[in-house]
Design an enzyme around this catalytic site. Structure first.
Site, PDB file in Angstrom:
ATOM      1  N   ASP A 166       1.825   0.320   8.248  1.00 35.10           N
ATOM      2  CA  ASP A 166       3.226  -0.119   8.188  1.00 35.10           C
ATOM      3  C   ASP A 166       3.739  -0.042   6.754  1.00 35.10           C
ATOM      4  O   ASP A 166       2.986   0.235   5.814  1.00 35.10           O
ATOM      5  CB  ASP A 166       3.396  -1.513   8.795  1.00 35.10           C
ATOM      6  CG  ASP A 166       2.637  -2.579   8.023  1.00 35.10           C
ATOM      7  OD1 ASP A 166       1.970  -2.230   7.038  1.00 35.10           O
ATOM      8  OD2 ASP A 166       2.722  -3.757   8.417  1.00 35.10           O
ATOM      9  N   ASP A 205       5.934  -2.078   3.734  1.00 35.93           N
ATOM     10  CA  ASP A 205       6.528  -3.316   3.231  1.00 35.93           C
ATOM     11  C   ASP A 205       7.753  -2.929   2.418  1.00 35.93           C
ATOM     12  O   ASP A 205       7.641  -2.121   1.474  1.00 35.93           O
ATOM     13  CB  ASP A 205       5.529  -4.061   2.334  1.00 35.93           C
ATOM     14  CG  ASP A 205       4.332  -4.544   3.124  1.00 35.93           C
ATOM     15  OD1 ASP A 205       4.529  -5.265   4.106  1.00 35.93           O
ATOM     16  OD2 ASP A 205       3.193  -4.175   2.759  1.00 35.93           O
ATOM     17  N   ASP A 245       8.369  -4.094   7.619  1.00 36.27           N
ATOM     18  CA  ASP A 245       8.723  -5.494   7.336  1.00 36.27           C
ATOM     19  C   ASP A 245       9.737  -5.467   6.201  1.00 36.27           C
ATOM     20  O   ASP A 245       9.440  -4.918   5.129  1.00 36.27           O
ATOM     21  CB  ASP A 245       7.499  -6.297   6.879  1.00 36.27           C
ATOM     22  CG  ASP A 245       6.545  -6.597   8.024  1.00 36.27           C
ATOM     23  OD1 ASP A 245       6.837  -6.181   9.158  1.00 36.27           O
ATOM     24  OD2 ASP A 245       5.509  -7.233   7.765  1.00 36.27           O
ATOM     25  N   SER A 279       0.813  -1.225   0.000  1.00 33.79           N
ATOM     26  CA  SER A 279       0.000   0.000   0.000  1.00 33.79           C
ATOM     27  C   SER A 279       0.849   1.279   0.000  1.00 33.79           C
ATOM     28  O   SER A 279       0.481   2.274  -0.604  1.00 33.79           O
ATOM     29  CB  SER A 279      -0.960   0.007   1.194  1.00 33.79           C
ATOM     30  OG  SER A 279      -0.235   0.039   2.408  1.00 33.79           O
ATOM     31  N   LYS A 330     -11.009   0.407  -0.885  1.00 31.44           N
ATOM     32  CA  LYS A 330     -10.447  -0.285   0.286  1.00 31.44           C
ATOM     33  C   LYS A 330     -11.221   0.072   1.556  1.00 31.44           C
ATOM     34  O   LYS A 330     -11.512  -0.792   2.374  1.00 31.44           O
ATOM     35  CB  LYS A 330      -8.962   0.069   0.458  1.00 31.44           C
ATOM     36  CG  LYS A 330      -8.061  -0.695  -0.496  1.00 31.44           C
ATOM     37  CD  LYS A 330      -6.593  -0.324  -0.344  1.00 31.44           C
ATOM     38  CE  LYS A 330      -6.001  -0.901   0.912  1.00 31.44           C
ATOM     39  NZ  LYS A 330      -4.507  -0.882   0.896  1.00 31.44           N
ATOM     40  N   TYR A 375     -12.711  -7.430   3.736  1.00 35.79           N
ATOM     41  CA  TYR A 375     -11.296  -7.141   3.460  1.00 35.79           C
ATOM     42  C   TYR A 375     -10.450  -8.094   4.294  1.00 35.79           C
ATOM     43  O   TYR A 375     -10.183  -7.831   5.459  1.00 35.79           O
ATOM     44  CB  TYR A 375     -10.985  -5.688   3.829  1.00 35.79           C
ATOM     45  CG  TYR A 375      -9.622  -5.190   3.383  1.00 35.79           C
ATOM     46  CD1 TYR A 375      -8.467  -5.549   4.071  1.00 35.79           C
ATOM     47  CD2 TYR A 375      -9.495  -4.351   2.283  1.00 35.79           C
ATOM     48  CE1 TYR A 375      -7.220  -5.086   3.667  1.00 35.79           C
ATOM     49  CE2 TYR A 375      -8.258  -3.873   1.879  1.00 35.79           C
ATOM     50  CZ  TYR A 375      -7.128  -4.250   2.565  1.00 35.79           C
ATOM     51  OH  TYR A 375      -5.895  -3.789   2.166  1.00 35.79           O
TER      52      TYR A 375
END
Length: 538
Positions: free
Chosen positions: A111, A113, A165, A100, A226, A235
């Site tokens: 968060d 990625d 992450d 995202s 979303k 979702y």
């Protein structure tokens, strides 16, 4: 916008073609579309889907620091392995982002990625040892943990308050150039399967962004879709609905079909296209290409198991995969029904008979379903990935039409207030088939529930999570008892009829955090109190 006008002598060059079919419409936005799009933006703001510029700059700064750490670490490794000085000076190394954040649709506090790309002389073991140790020394880094044995190995951390992450990929290159394009299929040649999996997220995200006609229109539409999906409890990839990448691909396909449309039109067309889509025809953003790298790709002509996928949405980067293999008969039924309702609401909005806020109203799950299965559980990840098995089992029951898991879980009441317990309540809504004498129908779900609990026990034992005092029991509850099991705010708007359910309980003293990745998590945004108040008076 290059369009040909009838009768004109000069024709403009044809517009670039996106997608595997011709567009449905090349119509340009009208003034009313622009007004409606502005209203959509104003409606989305209170839900926290847009990040402040200051917060965005902070993320960019953090990623810059992380990128410098990667370069520094790779230089150190290169020196320790006695590489020539000329190579060390240009060795590179880079942090790429995906998901995202890379798509530009992340919400406040979401968060990031990330993927660390290293040259051929840097091993995966180096990433989980020396790079991990380097991160540990950074004062901004908290909650550092390595999950080396995962399907896609990852280092998780919190950098200056932002959860990140980091995956790792070692490429067969001597140096990593700054302008490296990860979409290049030749990069995958002779790579470790874990590196291929780690690269996949970036490759898919980058392809999506290259396959939409207008990135800004795509982003705004995706933010709206979303939010709508989260508000409507559909979702969650892990529970058999769609995760973030799948929603992004459906929106991208809509943008390809209406290349000049803006967000207000695209949201409406999204519901139009997918309420009428003839599943299981796959959604493709580009024609799959064969790379001769012999990696398994989604192809129902070759793989018999692919023929059973109910709602295929195919990733655009090689090796092409179906991102929705968890979808079941029930979850598809729930989603298609939601698409139809979304179409009806956006029809009203376009006719000025409703406001955008109507699209984002959260339906009350407990009023929607007359029969419920409730599952308090202590290990989140263990049950979450297995709830699909129970749903699949319930779907096969001759009296059940549909089983809908609410992706939103609730804290379950403690059975022993003195013990430290971590218990989560999951709820499944059931729709029974209409039969004669259905008033007196008695349906036995013992077998379905027992096979589910057996599976969870087995998984717990196999993954060494089983505890001696872990027990599972099923009991019957009346709807009026729901207030004892769930927070009051979830049981608003009481209806006259009584709802019965089946309650599954499992209890353990220990606490285990095996929560899912952010893409699948169900934190449902809601407007701030002040904003809600304003809406009510409007």
């Amino acid at each position: 916008i290059p369009v040909t006008t009838q009768g004109s002598q000069q024709t403009q060059p044809p517009q670039k073609h996106y997608g595997i079919t011709s567009p449905i419409s090349l119509a340009a936005p009208k003034e009313t579309d622009c007004v409606l799009t502005q209203k959509l933006i104003e409606t989305l703001k209170p839900f926290g889907v847009f990040e402040e510029e200051e917060e965005l700059q902070r993320r960019i700064l953090i990623l810059g620091k992380l990128n410098n750490l990667v370069k520094e670490w790779i230089r150190e490794i290169s020196e320790s392995k006695n590489l020539p000085q000329s190579v060390i000076e240009n060795v590179g190394g880079k942090i790429f982002t995906f998901g995202s954040y890379r798509l530009g649709v992340h919400t406040k506090g979401a968060d990031i990625d990330a993927l660390c790309v290293a040259p051929r002389h840097v091993d995966r073991s180096d990433f989980f040892t020396s790079f991990y140790d380097k991160l540990k020394l950074q004062e901004e880094v908290k909650d550092l943990r390595a999950v080396e044995e995962a399907f896609v190995p990852v280092i998780k951390l919190c950098f200056d308050g932002i959860e990140i992450d980091i995956l790792f990929a070692r490429l067969a290159l001597q140096t990593i150039p700054e302008d490296l394009d990860l979409r290049d299929d030749s990069l995958l040649k002779n790579l470790d399967i874990r590196c291929i999996r780690s690269l996949n997220g970036c490759r898919v995200t980058d392809e999506i962004l290259h396959l939409v006609p207008n990135i800004d229109n795509f982003r705004l539409t995706l933010r709206a879709i979303k939010l709508w999906a989260k508000r409507h409890n559909i979702y969650s990839n892990i529970l058999g609905f769609l995760g973030g990448v799948s929603w992004a691909m459906l929106v991208a396909r809509t943008c390809q079909l209406y290349p000049n449309a803006i967000a207000s039109t695209l949201v409406h067309k999204f519901f139009l296209v997918f309420s009428k889509w003839e599943w299981p025809n796959p959604v493709l953003l580009k024609q799959p290409e064969e790379c001769n790298l012999n990696l398994p790709v989604w192809d129902p002509r070759v793989n018999p198991s692919d023929r059973y996928h109910l709602m295929p949405i195919i990733t655009p980067a090689y090796p092409q995969q179906n991102s929705t293999y968890n979808v079941s008969v029930s979850t598809r039924m729930v989603m298609v029904e939601e698409f139809k309702q979304g179409l009806a609401i956006t029809d009203e909005i376009l006719l000025s008979k409703a406001e955008w806020s109507k699209l984002f109203e959260a339906p009350n799950f407990f009023q929607k379903y007359k029969y419920l299965v409730e599952m308090p559980w202590y290990v989140v990840g263990l049950v979450e990935s297995k709830i699909r098995i129970l749903v699949g089992s319930l779907e096969k029951n001759e009296f059940i039409t549909l089983a809908h898991v609410n992706p939103q879980s609730f804290p379950a009441p403690k059975e022993n207030p003195d013990k430290e317990e971590f218990r989560t309540m999951w709820v499944i809504g059931l729709v029974f088939k209409k039969t004669e004498n259905s008033e007196n129908l008695s349906v036995d779900l013992t077998y379905d529930i027992q096979s589910f609990t057996d599976t969870v026990y087995r998984q717990a034992i196999n993954s060494k999570m089983f505890e001696v005092d872990m027990k599972i029991a099923a009991m019957h509850v009346k709807r009026k008892q729901l207030h004892q099991l769930l927070p009051n705010h979830v049981l608003q708007k009481k209806k006259k009829h009584s709802t019965e359910g089946v309650k599954l309980t499992a209890l353990n003293d220990s606490s285990l955090d095996l929560s899912m990745d952010s893409d699948n998590s169900m934190s449902v945004p809601s407007p701030t109190k002040r904003e809600t108040h304003t809406h009510r008076h409007r």
